[in-house]
Design a protein around this motif. Structure first.
Motif, short mmCIF file in Angstrom:
data_model
loop_
_atom_site.label_atom_id
_atom_site.label_comp_id
_atom_site.label_asym_id
_atom_site.label_seq_id
_atom_site.Cartn_x
_atom_site.Cartn_y
_atom_site.Cartn_z
N THR A 366 0.82 -1.22 0.00
CA THR A 366 0.00 0.00 0.00
C THR A 366 0.85 1.26 0.00
O THR A 366 0.36 2.33 0.40
CB THR A 366 -0.94 -0.01 1.22
OG1 THR A 366 -0.15 0.01 2.42
CG2 THR A 366 -1.81 -1.26 1.23
N GLY A 367 2.10 1.16 -0.41
CA GLY A 367 2.95 2.35 -0.42
C GLY A 367 2.36 3.45 -1.30
O GLY A 367 1.95 3.21 -2.44
N GLY A 368 2.28 4.68 -0.76
CA GLY A 368 1.77 5.82 -1.51
C GLY A 368 0.26 5.89 -1.59
O GLY A 368 -0.27 6.75 -2.30
N VAL A 369 -0.45 4.98 -0.91
CA VAL A 369 -1.91 4.96 -0.96
C VAL A 369 -2.46 5.75 0.23
O VAL A 369 -1.99 5.59 1.36
CB VAL A 369 -2.44 3.51 -0.92
CG1 VAL A 369 -3.96 3.49 -0.92
CG2 VAL A 369 -1.89 2.73 -2.11
N GLN A 370 -3.46 6.61 -0.04
CA GLN A 370 -4.09 7.37 1.01
C GLN A 370 -5.01 6.47 1.84
O GLN A 370 -5.45 5.41 1.38
CB GLN A 370 -4.90 8.53 0.41
CG GLN A 370 -4.06 9.56 -0.32
CD GLN A 370 -3.03 10.19 0.61
OE1 GLN A 370 -3.36 10.60 1.75
NE2 GLN A 370 -1.78 10.27 0.16
N PRO A 371 -5.29 6.86 3.07
CA PRO A 371 -6.18 6.04 3.92
C PRO A 371 -7.52 5.79 3.23
O PRO A 371 -8.06 6.66 2.55
CB PRO A 371 -6.32 6.88 5.19
CG PRO A 371 -5.08 7.72 5.23
CD PRO A 371 -4.76 8.03 3.80
N GLY A 372 -8.04 4.58 3.41
CA GLY A 372 -9.31 4.20 2.80
C GLY A 372 -9.34 2.71 2.54
O GLY A 372 -8.50 1.95 3.03
N THR A 373 -10.31 2.26 1.75
CA THR A 373 -10.51 0.85 1.46
C THR A 373 -9.98 0.50 0.08
O THR A 373 -10.30 1.17 -0.90
CB THR A 373 -12.00 0.48 1.56
OG1 THR A 373 -12.48 0.78 2.87
CG2 THR A 373 -12.21 -1.01 1.28
#
Length: 602
Positions: A366-373
């Motif tokens: 999940t590198g570089g992914v903003q919080p969420g699903t």
């Protein structure tokens, strides 16, 4: 010549062995059958014959009164013939005749030893016919004539049983490789009261030619059997069809013609492969036509196979962990199967992040992914030409990163580390119980010290705590020294139990040295902010007890390299719940009197 008799049956066993050989040849001949030949109606045999009587000849010489005996030998001069009427391919009736007429040698002894044997017999014959060999068995009954030039001749009813083996050259012509019969008959040459009987227990061997005619050729219609393998397939899987023909003319070549669903045009071999690609589920039939080019050499057969309804795979997937911090990873696991037992191929897609893997497991980063699903799709396909697929999904929650932990206020902690000294009751701890004497209020003080010091070490790992032990002046020098050592050791063990590294603790025991003076104690009491005016006056009225209690302590000093040391405040804990225990002098009173003589305990 000899006038005595001996065993008259030396050759009976030889004949039986020959008959056994014939029986074995009969069995071999039946196994060698390639195709049933037609059975003849008549068989005419003629050929060479040899005879062995297997007995001693007994008789009277002319004018003689005493019987003489002679051993009979093989008679190779003979011929034989027989004719057989066959009722069917197995059973027939034979009429047989043969004759052996002696060796032709001269001399009395030779004339006695040579005999002539003739037979005219009839009986059943059983034949085991095959394409190349026709072994047979027979039993014959008829007239046997045994004649001697010296003793005359005798006709009796005799019996023969045996068999043989014919090698078939054609439907009408064969060579009788061997014919062997056991011969049995009884003959009398002279009065029975004087001359013993001559019992023939011998053998007859023949070989010659056989002429066969009559009978109808057995016409067997050709047949064919078709088979498919496998009988159940899925569309796209090959099927092999095979045709097996029998009873065709062996001299002709059989041609094959295949027809039916998915059969390739022009297939002319005994086996063909069917391509089931594109066939709908159901039952299908293939037919083979066989022909050898003759009018009757035709046969056909059919076989069926089934194309099964394909079933898609099933899949479910999960993530572990299902919730990760930003930049974290999660393992995606697929559980898939094919109801049809097909091999499966996996692939994955994700709504965000980076997912890798093509087996039952994959890794989501999940590198570089903003919080969420993040939704992960798990896909599987089977190995058909037109693969069937299935999909499942799972979710991974990317969490908001927690706020950074607050940084410790090392300045405040450093101030808190300037704690009160730790006080002990009289004569505590003892040699017998070195872990006693640390009261609850003092343990609380040390626990707070340990917690703050562990945080302080994060910023200043070289910091040190120095423990300095003291004792009131009532004991001897030696006793007070040991007592103050036990006190600093007890405080050190307590701090180590709370997690303080032992390497960051130093100890020093003063014994009777460096005690507080009366003035120092009084000044401390007068400055103590915890005492009200009334309490301060009561304490000043009991200074002797306070002075002794103030010296039963362990001072604590905090030191850092390049920084001035800080020493604990030596204020007696008057407000502690167990302060009266620290003030008690009962033990001291018991040991004060003998202090001069025995190192009394304070």
């Amino acid at each position: 010549m000899s006038s005595h008799s001996h065993n008259p049956y030396p050759c009976g066993r030889v004949a039986v062995m020959r008959l056994a050989i014939v029986a074995v040849l009969c069995s071999v001949g039946t196994l060698a059958a390639a195709q049933e030949p037609p059975a003849p109606k008549w068989e005419l045999y003629g050929g060479y014959s040899v005879f062995y009587p297997g007995c001693d000849l007994h008789g009277l010489l002319p004018g003689g009164v005493t019987p003489v005996s002679s051993c009979l030998k093989w008679d190779p001069r003979g011929a034989g013939a027989s004719i057989t009427y066959d009722f069917n391919r197995w059973f027939g009736l034979s009429v047989d005749s043969s004759g052996e007429w002696g060796s032709g040698q001269s001399g009395v002894a030779a004339r006695i030893e040579q005999v002539e044997f003739f037979n005219l017999s009839a009986g059943p014959k059983i034949t085991f016919r095959s394409h190349y060999f026709s072994p047979f068995l027979e039993a014959l009954v008829g007239e046997h004539r045994l004649a001697s030039e010296v003793f005359g001749s005798d006709r009796e009813v005799g019996f023969m049983a045996g068999g043989g083996l014919d090698l078939n050259f054609s439907r009408h012509f064969a060579w009788r490789l061997i014919r062997a019969d056991f011969v049995f008959s009884n003959h009398q040459f002279g009065p029975s009261a004087v001359v013993p009987p001559t019992d023939v227990r011998g053998a007859r061997l023949q070989t010659g030619l056989v002429l066969m005619w009559g009978g109808k050729r057995m016409v067997t219609s050709p047949t064919a059997v078709c088979s498919v393998q496998p009988v159940e397939v899925f569309a796209g899987e090959p099927v092999t069809a095979t045709a097996d023909g029998s009873n065709f003319n062996p001299g002709r070549t059989v041609a094959y013609n295949w027809s039916g669903s998915a059969v390739k045009p022009g297939e002319t071999h005994a086996a063909t492969q069917i391509d089931t690609t594109g066939l709908q589920p159901g039952s299908y039939q293939v037919t083979a036509s066989l022909c050898d080019g003759s009018d009757n050499g035709v046969a056909s057969c059919s076989a069926s196979f089934t194309v099964k309804t394909p079933r898609p795979p099933v899949i479910s997937c999960s993530s572990d962990p299902a919730s990760v911090p930003m930049g974290g990873t999660s393992t995606i696991t697929s559980t898939a199967s094919s109801p049809d037992g097909r091999s499966l191929t996996y692939n994955y897609t994700a709504s965000a992040g980076n997912i890798t893997g093509n087996t039952a497991t994959a890794m989501l980063v999940t590198g570089g992914v903003q919080p969420g699903t993040i939704t992960v799709s798990c896909n599987v396909s089977d190995d058909r030409n037109l693969p069937l697929t299935a999909s499942g999904s799972t979710a991974v929650e990317v969490q908001v990163p927690p706020p950074p932990p607050p940084q410790p206020d090392f300045v405040a902690i450093e101030k808190r580390l300037a704690l009160h000294s730790v006080y002990f009751a009289t004569a505590k701890p003892t040699i017998e119980n070195p872990d006693a004497g640390l009261l609850a209020s003092q343990e609380k003080t040390l626990s707070a010290l340990a917690g703050d010091f562990l945080i302080y070490l994060q910023a200043k790992p070289d910091a040190r705590l120095t423990l300095e032990g003291h004792a009131d002046p009532r004991g001897s020098v030696e006793y007070n020294q040991g007592l103050s050592e036990r006190r600093v050791d007890r405080v050190k063990r307590f701090l180590v139990e709370q997690g303080v590294p032992a390497a960051n603790i130093q100890t020093q025991a003063f014994g009777k040295q460096a005690n507080l003076t009366d003035r120092q104690v009084r000044n401390a009491v007068e400055r103590n902010p915890e005492l009200s005016p009334e309490d301060r006056q009561r304490v000043l009225n009991n200074m002797r007890t306070i002075i002794l209690a103030s010296n039963r302590r362990v001072d604590i000093t905090l030191s850092n390299p390049g920084q001035a040391a800080q020493q604990s405040v030596r204020e007696y804990p008057f407000n502690a719940a167990d302060s009266l225990t620290l003030l008690k002098e009962e033990q001291a009173k018991k040991t004060t009197a003998p202090a001069v003589r025995k190192k009394a305990k304070p």
